[in-house]
Structure formats: C-alpha cells, structure tokens
Design a protein around this motif. Structure first.
Motif, PDB file in Angstrom:
ATOM      1  N   MET A   1      20.589 -16.247  45.965  1.00 28.99           N
ATOM      2  CA  MET A   1      20.202 -17.499  45.308  1.00 28.99           C
ATOM      3  C   MET A   1      19.525 -18.452  46.295  1.00 28.99           C
ATOM      4  O   MET A   1      18.467 -18.990  46.067  1.00 28.99           O
ATOM      5  CB  MET A   1      21.465 -18.139  44.696  1.00 28.99           C
ATOM      6  CG  MET A   1      21.194 -19.391  43.861  1.00 28.99           C
ATOM      7  SD  MET A   1      20.104 -19.031  42.460  1.00 28.99           S
ATOM      8  CE  MET A   1      19.870 -20.646  41.806  1.00 28.99           C
ATOM      9  N   ARG A   2      20.175 -18.657  47.482  1.00 32.58           N
ATOM     10  CA  ARG A   2      19.583 -19.562  48.462  1.00 32.58           C
ATOM     11  C   ARG A   2      18.265 -19.005  48.995  1.00 32.58           C
ATOM     12  O   ARG A   2      17.336 -19.766  49.244  1.00 32.58           O
ATOM     13  CB  ARG A   2      20.560 -19.806  49.606  1.00 32.58           C
ATOM     14  CG  ARG A   2      21.518 -20.930  49.273  1.00 32.58           C
ATOM     15  CD  ARG A   2      22.535 -21.101  50.345  1.00 32.58           C
ATOM     16  NE  ARG A   2      22.016 -21.870  51.463  1.00 32.58           N
ATOM     17  CZ  ARG A   2      22.706 -21.997  52.598  1.00 32.58           C
ATOM     18  NH1 ARG A   2      23.855 -21.381  52.751  1.00 32.58           N
ATOM     19  NH2 ARG A   2      22.217 -22.720  53.565  1.00 32.58           N
ATOM     20  N   LYS A   3      18.247 -17.711  49.148  1.00 27.07           N
ATOM     21  CA  LYS A   3      16.997 -17.090  49.632  1.00 27.07           C
ATOM     22  C   LYS A   3      15.858 -17.331  48.641  1.00 27.07           C
ATOM     23  O   LYS A   3      14.738 -17.623  49.031  1.00 27.07           O
ATOM     24  CB  LYS A   3      17.203 -15.588  49.827  1.00 27.07           C
ATOM     25  CG  LYS A   3      17.517 -15.250  51.268  1.00 27.07           C
ATOM     26  CD  LYS A   3      17.389 -13.770  51.529  1.00 27.07           C
ATOM     27  CE  LYS A   3      17.874 -13.462  52.923  1.00 27.07           C
ATOM     28  NZ  LYS A   3      18.514 -12.156  53.028  1.00 27.07           N
ATOM     29  N   THR A   4      16.164 -17.215  47.347  1.00 30.65           N
ATOM     30  CA  THR A   4      15.135 -17.399  46.334  1.00 30.65           C
ATOM     31  C   THR A   4      14.557 -18.807  46.416  1.00 30.65           C
ATOM     32  O   THR A   4      13.338 -18.994  46.363  1.00 30.65           O
ATOM     33  CB  THR A   4      15.719 -17.177  44.920  1.00 30.65           C
ATOM     34  OG1 THR A   4      16.461 -15.995  44.943  1.00 30.65           O
ATOM     35  CG2 THR A   4      14.630 -17.105  43.891  1.00 30.65           C
ATOM     36  N   SER A   5      15.438 -19.818  46.562  1.00 32.24           N
ATOM     37  CA  SER A   5      14.889 -21.175  46.547  1.00 32.24           C
ATOM     38  C   SER A   5      14.102 -21.464  47.825  1.00 32.24           C
ATOM     39  O   SER A   5      13.097 -22.152  47.774  1.00 32.24           O
ATOM     40  CB  SER A   5      15.982 -22.205  46.287  1.00 32.24           C
ATOM     41  OG  SER A   5      16.848 -22.263  47.375  1.00 32.24           O
ATOM     42  N   ALA A   6      14.533 -20.900  48.935  1.00 36.34           N
ATOM     43  CA  ALA A   6      13.740 -21.069  50.164  1.00 36.34           C
ATOM     44  C   ALA A   6      12.353 -20.468  49.975  1.00 36.34           C
ATOM     45  O   ALA A   6      11.333 -21.075  50.331  1.00 36.34           O
ATOM     46  CB  ALA A   6      14.450 -20.401  51.338  1.00 36.34           C
ATOM     47  N   PHE A   7      12.302 -19.312  49.347  1.00 41.82           N
ATOM     48  CA  PHE A   7      11.024 -18.660  49.092  1.00 41.82           C
ATOM     49  C   PHE A   7      10.135 -19.547  48.211  1.00 41.82           C
ATOM     50  O   PHE A   7       8.942 -19.721  48.462  1.00 41.82           O
ATOM     51  CB  PHE A   7      11.260 -17.303  48.428  1.00 41.82           C
ATOM     52  CG  PHE A   7       9.981 -16.613  48.037  1.00 41.82           C
ATOM     53  CD1 PHE A   7       9.181 -16.018  49.003  1.00 41.82           C
ATOM     54  CD2 PHE A   7       9.573 -16.582  46.714  1.00 41.82           C
ATOM     55  CE1 PHE A   7       8.001 -15.402  48.649  1.00 41.82           C
ATOM     56  CE2 PHE A   7       8.393 -15.976  46.352  1.00 41.82           C
ATOM     57  CZ  PHE A   7       7.599 -15.381  47.322  1.00 41.82           C
ATOM     58  N   LEU A   8      10.777 -20.148  47.178  1.00 39.36           N
ATOM     59  CA  LEU A   8      10.010 -21.027  46.281  1.00 39.36           C
ATOM     60  C   LEU A   8       9.419 -22.208  47.049  1.00 39.36           C
ATOM     61  O   LEU A   8       8.251 -22.547  46.881  1.00 39.36           O
ATOM     62  CB  LEU A   8      10.921 -21.559  45.161  1.00 39.36           C
ATOM     63  CG  LEU A   8      11.028 -20.646  43.944  1.00 39.36           C
ATOM     64  CD1 LEU A   8      12.004 -21.241  42.932  1.00 39.36           C
ATOM     65  CD2 LEU A   8       9.651 -20.456  43.312  1.00 39.36           C
ATOM     66  N   TRP A   9      10.237 -22.830  47.898  1.00 38.85           N
ATOM     67  CA  TRP A   9       9.752 -23.996  48.647  1.00 38.85           C
ATOM     68  C   TRP A   9       8.603 -23.626  49.560  1.00 38.85           C
ATOM     69  O   TRP A   9       7.610 -24.357  49.669  1.00 38.85           O
ATOM     70  CB  TRP A   9      10.898 -24.631  49.449  1.00 38.85           C
ATOM     71  CG  TRP A   9      11.759 -25.485  48.573  1.00 38.85           C
ATOM     72  CD1 TRP A   9      13.062 -25.277  48.232  1.00 38.85           C
ATOM     73  CD2 TRP A   9      11.361 -26.677  47.892  1.00 38.85           C
ATOM     74  NE1 TRP A   9      13.499 -26.266  47.385  1.00 38.85           N
ATOM     75  CE2 TRP A   9      12.485 -27.135  47.161  1.00 38.85           C
ATOM     76  CE3 TRP A   9      10.170 -27.399  47.827  1.00 38.85           C
ATOM     77  CZ2 TRP A   9      12.454 -28.285  46.365  1.00 38.85           C
ATOM     78  CZ3 TRP A   9      10.138 -28.547  47.028  1.00 38.85           C
ATOM     79  CH2 TRP A   9      11.267 -28.970  46.315  1.00 38.85           C
ATOM     80  N   ILE A  10       8.723 -22.470  50.197  1.00 37.24           N
ATOM     81  CA  ILE A  10       7.641 -22.045  51.084  1.00 37.24           C
ATOM     82  C   ILE A  10       6.372 -21.792  50.273  1.00 37.24           C
ATOM     83  O   ILE A  10       5.273 -22.194  50.666  1.00 37.24           O
ATOM     84  CB  ILE A  10       8.061 -20.800  51.898  1.00 37.24           C
ATOM     85  CG1 ILE A  10       9.127 -21.226  52.913  1.00 37.24           C
ATOM     86  CG2 ILE A  10       6.866 -20.183  52.603  1.00 37.24           C
ATOM     87  CD1 ILE A  10       9.863 -20.073  53.554  1.00 37.24           C
ATOM     88  N   SER A  11       6.526 -21.196  49.085  1.00 34.42           N
ATOM     89  CA  SER A  11       5.355 -20.959  48.234  1.00 34.42           C
ATOM     90  C   SER A  11       4.683 -22.268  47.859  1.00 34.42           C
ATOM     91  O   SER A  11       3.460 -22.393  47.919  1.00 34.42           O
ATOM     92  CB  SER A  11       5.750 -20.228  46.950  1.00 34.42           C
ATOM     93  OG  SER A  11       6.488 -19.091  47.270  1.00 34.42           O
ATOM     94  N   PHE A  12       5.504 -23.261  47.499  1.00 34.36           N
ATOM     95  CA  PHE A  12       4.936 -24.567  47.148  1.00 34.36           C
ATOM     96  C   PHE A  12       4.143 -25.138  48.320  1.00 34.36           C
ATOM     97  O   PHE A  12       3.036 -25.641  48.153  1.00 34.36           O
ATOM     98  CB  PHE A  12       6.038 -25.565  46.764  1.00 34.36           C
ATOM     99  CG  PHE A  12       6.516 -25.420  45.357  1.00 34.36           C
ATOM    100  CD1 PHE A  12       5.619 -25.287  44.299  1.00 34.36           C
ATOM    101  CD2 PHE A  12       7.877 -25.420  45.070  1.00 34.36           C
ATOM    102  CE1 PHE A  12       6.073 -25.151  42.998  1.00 34.36           C
ATOM    103  CE2 PHE A  12       8.334 -25.283  43.775  1.00 34.36           C
ATOM    104  CZ  PHE A  12       7.433 -25.145  42.732  1.00 34.36           C
ATOM    105  N   ALA A  13       4.729 -25.048  49.505  1.00 34.90           N
ATOM    106  CA  ALA A  13       4.078 -25.599  50.692  1.00 34.90           C
ATOM    107  C   ALA A  13       2.733 -24.911  50.937  1.00 34.90           C
ATOM    108  O   ALA A  13       1.728 -25.567  51.220  1.00 34.90           O
ATOM    109  CB  ALA A  13       4.987 -25.458  51.910  1.00 34.90           C
ATOM    110  N   VAL A  14       2.718 -23.590  50.772  1.00 33.82           N
ATOM    111  CA  VAL A  14       1.482 -22.844  51.004  1.00 33.82           C
ATOM    112  C   VAL A  14       0.409 -23.282  50.004  1.00 33.82           C
ATOM    113  O   VAL A  14      -0.732 -23.576  50.374  1.00 33.82           O
ATOM    114  CB  VAL A  14       1.739 -21.318  50.913  1.00 33.82           C
ATOM    115  CG1 VAL A  14       0.419 -20.560  50.840  1.00 33.82           C
ATOM    116  CG2 VAL A  14       2.559 -20.855  52.110  1.00 33.82           C
ATOM    117  N   VAL A  15       0.786 -23.384  48.736  1.00 28.90           N
ATOM    118  CA  VAL A  15      -0.174 -23.803  47.709  1.00 28.90           C
ATOM    119  C   VAL A  15      -0.694 -25.209  48.018  1.00 28.90           C
ATOM    120  O   VAL A  15      -1.892 -25.476  47.968  1.00 28.90           O
ATOM    121  CB  VAL A  15       0.478 -23.762  46.295  1.00 28.90           C
ATOM    122  CG1 VAL A  15      -0.416 -24.452  45.278  1.00 28.90           C
ATOM    123  CG2 VAL A  15       0.751 -22.328  45.897  1.00 28.90           C
TER     124      VAL A  15
END
Ligand code: HEC
Length: 128
Positions: A1-15
């Motif tokens: 679960m925590r890994k998923t949200s970290a991944f989401l945040w990184i994706s947002f930052a990249v976009v």
C-alpha cells in the motif's frame, strides 16, 4: 500500500516537471504583452508593444483603451478584430497614431515604414 502511494507521488512529480519543461513558449512571456494576446502574430505584437501599449494596454489611457485595448484583444470576436485592424492600419499609415506628442518623446519607438507595411498587410489579411 505504501509503495503504491509513493509510486503515485513520483508519477505526479514526473508529469508536473514534463508539463513545465514543454509548456508553449508564449506562456513563459518572452514578449510581454503577447501573454494576454495570443491571437496577435508576434511580428505585429512587437510593434504594438513598443509603440501603442503605453496608452492602449491594461495600464494605459482610458480614452485610448475604450477605442482599442490590446490587453483584451483576445476577447474581441473575429469581425471586431478585423474592423479594429483596419482602423489601426489607417491610423498608423497616416501617422496619426501614435500621437505627435508621444512621437516627440519616444523618437526611437515610432514604427518604421517596414513596420507600417507589416501592419497594413496584417489588416488586409484579416479583412479578406
Ligand atoms: C500617447 C498615447 C497613445 C499612443 C502611444 C497610441 N495611441 Fe491610439 N489613441 C490614443 C487616444 C487617447 C485615442 C482616443 C482618441 C480619440 O478618441 O479621439 C486613441 C485612439 C486610437 C484609435 C481609434 C481611433 C478612432 O478614430 O476610432 C486607434 C485605431 C488607435 N488609437 C491605434 C493606435 C495604434 C495602432 C498605436 C500604436 C502604433 C497607438 N494608437 C498609439 C492614444 C494613444
């Protein structure tokens, strides 16, 4: 679960950074007044910026703005833009705009003959 949200945040930052890096040049405001006037060609915009915006822009003279306000050019419909372009072309060709007193105080910013011709051609194209 925590890994998923970290991944989401990184994706947002990249976009976010991609959008910043690739936004259109105009949005960064290289030509100051073109920001509010995306519908004016840059060549015309440059002339207007140096010779007209003292009076016909957001911080200008209220009489002048009532006639033509380049800061709200993009709110004019196509017909109004074409009509105004015609007026502008006439005034600039005759040398009645920018006004005489302003010319005296800003001799370096008076539109050249080549710039007057450019404005004439722009107005003609809008009225075809
Ligand atoms: C020193 C201020 C000033 C500058 C600089 C200036 N104008 Fe004006 N302009 C005015 C004023 C004031 C009026 C309103 C005059 C009137 O109603 O008689 C006006 C009116 C106009 C009109 C409407 C005329 C009409 O009869 O409807 C046009 C078109 C115009 N200007 C174009 C321009 C363009 C194009 C430039 C730049 C190349 C320019 N002006 C630069 C002050 C200025």
């Amino acid at each position: 679960m925590r890994k998923t949200s970290a991944f989401l945040w990184i994706s947002f930052a990249v976009v976010f950074f991609l959008v910043l890096a690739f936004r259109p040049v105009n949005a960064s405001g290289s030509v100051k007044y073109a920001e509010g006037n995306p519908e004016l060609p840059d060549s015309v915009a440059k002339i207007i910026q140096k010779a007209c915006m003292d009076c016909h822009g957001a911080d200008g003279n209220s009489m002048a703005k009532m006639r033509v306000n380049f800061s709200s050019w993009n709110t004019y419909d196509t017909k109004r833009q074409a009509d105004k372009a015609n007026d502008i072309s006439k005034k600039v060709s005759k040398g009645s705009m920018p006004p005489g007193k302003w010319r005296k105080n800003n001799p370096g910013n008076i539109p050249t003959q080549a710039e007057v011709d450019l404005i004439k051609n722009w107005a003609k194209a809008l009225n075809n």
